[in-house]
Design a protein around this motif. Structure first.
Motif, PDB file in Angstrom:
ATOM      1  N   ILE A 176     -12.737  -9.809  -2.434  1.00 13.54           N
ATOM      2  CA  ILE A 176     -11.457  -9.146  -2.648  1.00 13.54           C
ATOM      3  C   ILE A 176     -11.469  -8.394  -3.979  1.00 13.54           C
ATOM      4  O   ILE A 176     -10.918  -7.308  -4.094  1.00 13.54           O
ATOM      5  N   VAL A 177     -12.127  -8.988  -4.968  1.00  6.59           N
ATOM      6  CA  VAL A 177     -12.136  -8.387  -6.311  1.00  6.59           C
ATOM      7  C   VAL A 177     -13.124  -7.240  -6.368  1.00  6.59           C
ATOM      8  O   VAL A 177     -14.207  -7.353  -6.906  1.00  6.59           O
ATOM      9  N   SER A 221     -10.193  -3.868  -2.149  1.00  2.92           N
ATOM     10  CA  SER A 221      -8.775  -4.162  -2.322  1.00  2.92           C
ATOM     11  C   SER A 221      -7.939  -2.951  -1.914  1.00  2.92           C
ATOM     12  O   SER A 221      -6.829  -3.094  -1.410  1.00  2.92           O
ATOM     13  N   ASN A 229       1.462  -9.831  10.248  1.00  4.56           N
ATOM     14  CA  ASN A 229       1.046 -10.437   8.988  1.00  4.56           C
ATOM     15  C   ASN A 229      -0.445 -10.261   8.815  1.00  4.56           C
ATOM     16  O   ASN A 229      -1.171 -10.045   9.783  1.00  4.56           O
ATOM     17  N   VAL A 230      -0.888 -10.396   7.583  1.00  6.06           N
ATOM     18  CA  VAL A 230      -2.312 -10.222   7.304  1.00  6.06           C
ATOM     19  C   VAL A 230      -2.865 -11.476   6.623  1.00  6.06           C
ATOM     20  O   VAL A 230      -2.401 -11.867   5.560  1.00  6.06           O
ATOM     21  N   ILE A 231      -3.824 -12.105   7.256  1.00  7.27           N
ATOM     22  CA  ILE A 231      -4.513 -13.243   6.651  1.00  7.27           C
ATOM     23  C   ILE A 231      -5.835 -12.756   6.077  1.00  7.27           C
ATOM     24  O   ILE A 231      -6.645 -12.156   6.778  1.00  7.27           O
ATOM     25  N   ILE A 232      -6.032 -12.998   4.786  1.00 13.09           N
ATOM     26  CA  ILE A 232      -7.238 -12.503   4.138  1.00 13.09           C
ATOM     27  C   ILE A 232      -8.250 -13.623   3.952  1.00 13.09           C
ATOM     28  O   ILE A 232      -7.905 -14.723   3.529  1.00 13.09           O
ATOM     29  N   GLN A 289     -12.506 -14.155   2.508  1.00  5.85           N
ATOM     30  CA  GLN A 289     -13.666 -13.446   1.974  1.00  5.85           C
ATOM     31  C   GLN A 289     -14.952 -14.202   2.288  1.00  5.85           C
ATOM     32  O   GLN A 289     -14.991 -15.429   2.299  1.00  5.85           O
ATOM     33  N   ARG A 314     -20.428 -18.359   5.531  1.00  4.41           N
ATOM     34  CA  ARG A 314     -18.995 -18.297   5.270  1.00  4.41           C
ATOM     35  C   ARG A 314     -18.309 -17.370   6.274  1.00  4.41           C
ATOM     36  O   ARG A 314     -17.207 -17.644   6.739  1.00  4.41           O
ATOM     37  N   SER A 329      -6.163  -9.006  -7.918  1.00  6.41           N
ATOM     38  CA  SER A 329      -7.147  -9.335  -6.895  1.00  6.41           C
ATOM     39  C   SER A 329      -7.999 -10.518  -7.340  1.00  6.41           C
ATOM     40  O   SER A 329      -8.436 -11.322  -6.530  1.00  6.41           O
ATOM     41  N   THR A 330      -8.189 -10.645  -8.644  1.00  9.77           N
ATOM     42  CA  THR A 330      -8.921 -11.803  -9.149  1.00  9.77           C
ATOM     43  C   THR A 330      -8.129 -13.087  -8.919  1.00  9.77           C
ATOM     44  O   THR A 330      -8.684 -14.110  -8.507  1.00  9.77           O
ATOM     45  N   ILE A 366      -5.905 -13.575  -6.613  1.00  9.24           N
ATOM     46  CA  ILE A 366      -5.941 -13.832  -5.174  1.00  9.24           C
ATOM     47  C   ILE A 366      -7.241 -14.525  -4.790  1.00  9.24           C
ATOM     48  O   ILE A 366      -7.264 -15.453  -3.991  1.00  9.24           O
ATOM     49  N   SER A 367      -8.308 -14.066  -5.402  1.00 13.56           N
ATOM     50  CA  SER A 367      -9.602 -14.668  -5.110  1.00 13.56           C
ATOM     51  C   SER A 367      -9.600 -16.149  -5.472  1.00 13.56           C
ATOM     52  O   SER A 367     -10.133 -16.984  -4.727  1.00 13.56           O
ATOM     53  N   GLU A 386      -7.542 -17.993  -2.887  1.00 10.11           N
ATOM     54  CA  GLU A 386      -8.283 -18.122  -1.641  1.00 10.11           C
ATOM     55  C   GLU A 386      -9.321 -19.232  -1.748  1.00 10.11           C
ATOM     56  O   GLU A 386      -9.549 -19.987  -0.793  1.00 10.11           O
ATOM     57  N   ASP A 387      -9.913 -19.327  -2.901  1.00 12.67           N
ATOM     58  CA  ASP A 387     -10.944 -20.329  -3.131  1.00 12.67           C
ATOM     59  C   ASP A 387     -10.406 -21.741  -2.908  1.00 12.67           C
ATOM     60  O   ASP A 387     -10.956 -22.527  -2.131  1.00 12.67           O
ATOM     61  N   GLN A 413      -8.932 -22.301   0.807  1.00 14.28           N
ATOM     62  CA  GLN A 413     -10.040 -22.503   1.749  1.00 14.28           C
ATOM     63  C   GLN A 413     -10.542 -23.941   1.698  1.00 14.28           C
ATOM     64  O   GLN A 413     -10.705 -24.601   2.722  1.00 14.28           O
ATOM     65  N   ASN A 469      -4.732 -21.417   5.097  1.00 10.88           N
ATOM     66  CA  ASN A 469      -4.912 -19.979   5.194  1.00 10.88           C
ATOM     67  C   ASN A 469      -4.033 -19.295   4.167  1.00 10.88           C
ATOM     68  O   ASN A 469      -3.062 -19.861   3.696  1.00 10.88           O
ATOM     69  N   VAL A 470      -4.379 -18.053   3.875  1.00 14.88           N
ATOM     70  CA  VAL A 470      -3.621 -17.302   2.884  1.00 14.88           C
ATOM     71  C   VAL A 470      -3.098 -16.000   3.491  1.00 14.88           C
ATOM     72  O   VAL A 470      -3.882 -15.178   3.954  1.00 14.88           O
ATOM     73  N   ILE A 471      -1.797 -15.860   3.508  1.00 11.66           N
ATOM     74  CA  ILE A 471      -1.193 -14.601   3.961  1.00 11.66           C
ATOM     75  C   ILE A 471      -0.788 -13.797   2.739  1.00 11.66           C
ATOM     76  O   ILE A 471      -0.064 -14.283   1.886  1.00 11.66           O
TER      77      ILE A 471
END
Lengths: 340, 340
Positions: free
Chosen positions: A73-74, A79, A95-98, A100, A107, B79-80, B82-83, B86-87, B90, B95-97
């Motif tokens: 994402i970074v 992005s 909706n959007v599930i992200i 990485q 993964r 974005s960092t 968010i990363s 997400e980490d 997970q 999940n992450v919307i």
DNA sequence: GTCTGAAACGCAAACGTTTGCATGAAAAAA
DNA sequence: TTTTTTCATGCAAACGTTTGCGTTTCAGAC
């Protein structure tokens, strides 16, 4: 702490009618009397009723959610693409599930499985660097999961994809350097096995050809452009041995390295050495000199990919329509290549 | 194209037993015979059974999904974060919307509502620039939705938040300049109404105080740092009128502008003019001179925020525990301030 | 033979919503 | 009055899963 929500049943109980009547009233069904409708709407308002999307998803086997798998994402480009995806998704009620992949296939396989289990309606994917085998995606597609790939797309799979016109980009970059009057143009190419590497190189050749010039093969360096330091070294070496007067780098970081190498070597950029990068990373506008680069339409790519996917999701037809989109690039001429 | 999935019922039918038995067998329930368990597991494997998360979510009123609202995704810092989110998500099975407010309160209100309707288990929020009123968040929290704020947090709301220690950052930046021998240090501050502006300024003052210096109030410029050009103009003006020999800018873009202004004014950076930025944007390491800056731990911020939220989600207790975290910043000394 | 107990499994309700079909009442037609 | 029609509403099943409670079966004890 318990979540406090009002359901259709609460409204029904409040009014002494059945849930089905409430449901129909809320949808303005013609068989429900005006009176009842009004009462239902009033109570719904009072209790601040909000439909439970989970129940709806289960009922209709449709979650109105799309999954995204990106390497990371970074990253300015990714992005930006995500932003484009979110834009379209939002406007169409998805909706959007992200997730990485962190450039790992393992993964990636986990992610696609999780997304599938969470019943997303479709998935947008940009491949990890390790992904040469696409069976995990194929399996999902056979189960009826719509997938659209973008940017890093599989070469063999018969599926919808959205990419950037790398050939055009390479051509634009090279053409620009030629027009500026540079004569011996080198190219810091990417890894040989990538499609984009070859496409950009092809553009590089085409621009030469169109201008009636021949490419000096010695000026093409493969796979020494993955970071600034590597590119610096490669460019410096090239300057010493082959005397180019310009360089088209396959990414902006490499372009930065090349500029520093040229300056160190005693060249004046852009007067006696021109540089063009690729991707339009944010820093390119801020450096001194600012870096000429090829703009990749990331936002638009996200939009198109999302549109394609949603079209596929909402299509009634049995067989999926496969569409491939190639988006045009755009030259951003800045200081690192303006000879005049 | 219809989605093809196998359910517990399919397995039940296949074996001529009831769905409940299948469910228990899959969970290794003690009241089910070894035989049956084996058979169930075999068929589940054969048909590639995957539990339907939607059904589970509905059953347990828990979606194992967390929502995120950020001003914009295309931003290195966010974005960092968010990363980092997400980490953790997970690793804990969430999940992450992602949604973005695009710096608009209206959009922010829509987003929180959508997330709530989609039954996310909790939400992570960084406020938009327009958000001075927090009632839309308060309403959700009263309904039992856990919310944790990060970076741009509400000042009044009694809720968990994760921020960066801006005071410390301002102090580190200023202290560094003082130690390098600069005497008249100016400050390009942010908008006056923001908490971070004041915290950084406070750090600026504290560093002076600790060093036994007094701050010249004329060297503090508010709200002229939102982009490079603005900062360039402000810095140039300051140089002309107040003769500072260094500048602490409240963000990296402004630092870049200040450097260009100083160079234009005839100063040599860093010899006779030092500059420090804030945030450690990617380009700061690439410019010439590279820019000294304060690193904000975005990834860790995301991790901590996600951990706090999940802890709150999974807490059994009725009243939510409010925790505030302030993460330490880190000075990255680069060329723009290295006098020696 | 009946009774007890344990072992193994099934029924049905629940999560919140929708929808085909049936039901009820009242109004209109006979 | 009886029958038909119309209108408004309710019942129940379904989406996929879990789980409290009941049921069945069979072995062993009496």
């Amino acid at each position: 702490m318990k979540r406090q929500t009002t359901t259709i049943k609460d409204i029904a109980r409040e009014l002494g009618i059945s849930p089905s009547t409430v449901s129909r009233a809320l949808k303005d069904h013609f068989e429900i009397s005006e009176e009842t409708k009004k009462a239902v709407r009033r109570v719904a308002e009072e209790l601040n009723y909000q439909p439970n999307s989970l129940a709806l998803s289960l009922r209709y086997s449709k979650s109105n959610t799309i999954g995204v798998i990106v390497p990371e994402i970074v990253h300015f480009f990714f992005s930006t693409v995500i932003s484009g995806i979110e834009d379209i998704a939002q406007s169409k009620g998805y909706n959007v599930i992200i997730t990485q992949s962190n450039e790992s296939v393992a993964r990636e396989m986990m992610n696609i499985q999780t997304l599938f289990n969470n019943r997303v309606d479709g998935v947008l994917v940009s491949l990890s660097k390790e992904s040469f085998d696409y069976t995990h995606f194929e399996a999902m597609m056979q189960k009826g999961l719509p997938i659209v790939f973008f940017d890093r797309v599989p070469d063999t799979l018969n599926t919808s994809k959205v990419t950037v016109d790398d050939l055009l980009g390479g051509q634009q970059a090279t053409e620009h350097l030629i027009k500026q009057g540079y004569k011996r143009i080198g190219h810091l190419a990417g890894p040989k096995n990538l499609d984009i590497t070859n496409a950009r190189l092809e553009g590089f050749r085409k621009a030469h050809e169109d201008a009636g010039l021949t490419v000096d093969e010695d000026l093409i360096i493969y796979d020494q452009a993955s970071n600034e330091g590597e590119a610096y070294a490669a460019a410096f070496e090239l300057l010493k041995t082959k005397k180019p007067d310009a360089l088209f780098a396959s990414n902006d970081l490499a372009a930065m390295g090349a500029i520093k190498a040229a300056q160190k070597y005693g060249k004046n950029v852009p007067q006696d050495f021109g540089v063009v990068g690729f991707s339009n990373w944010q820093f390119t506008a801020l450096t001194n000199p600012s870096i000429t680069t090829i703009e990749q339409p990331g936002f638009e790519m996200g939009q198109h990919a999302a549109e394609l996917l949603i079209k596929q999701i909402e299509s009634e037809e049995e067989e999926v329509s496969v569409e491939s989109l190639k988006l045009p690039t755009n030259l951003l001429a800045r200081d690192s290549s303006k000879k005049v």
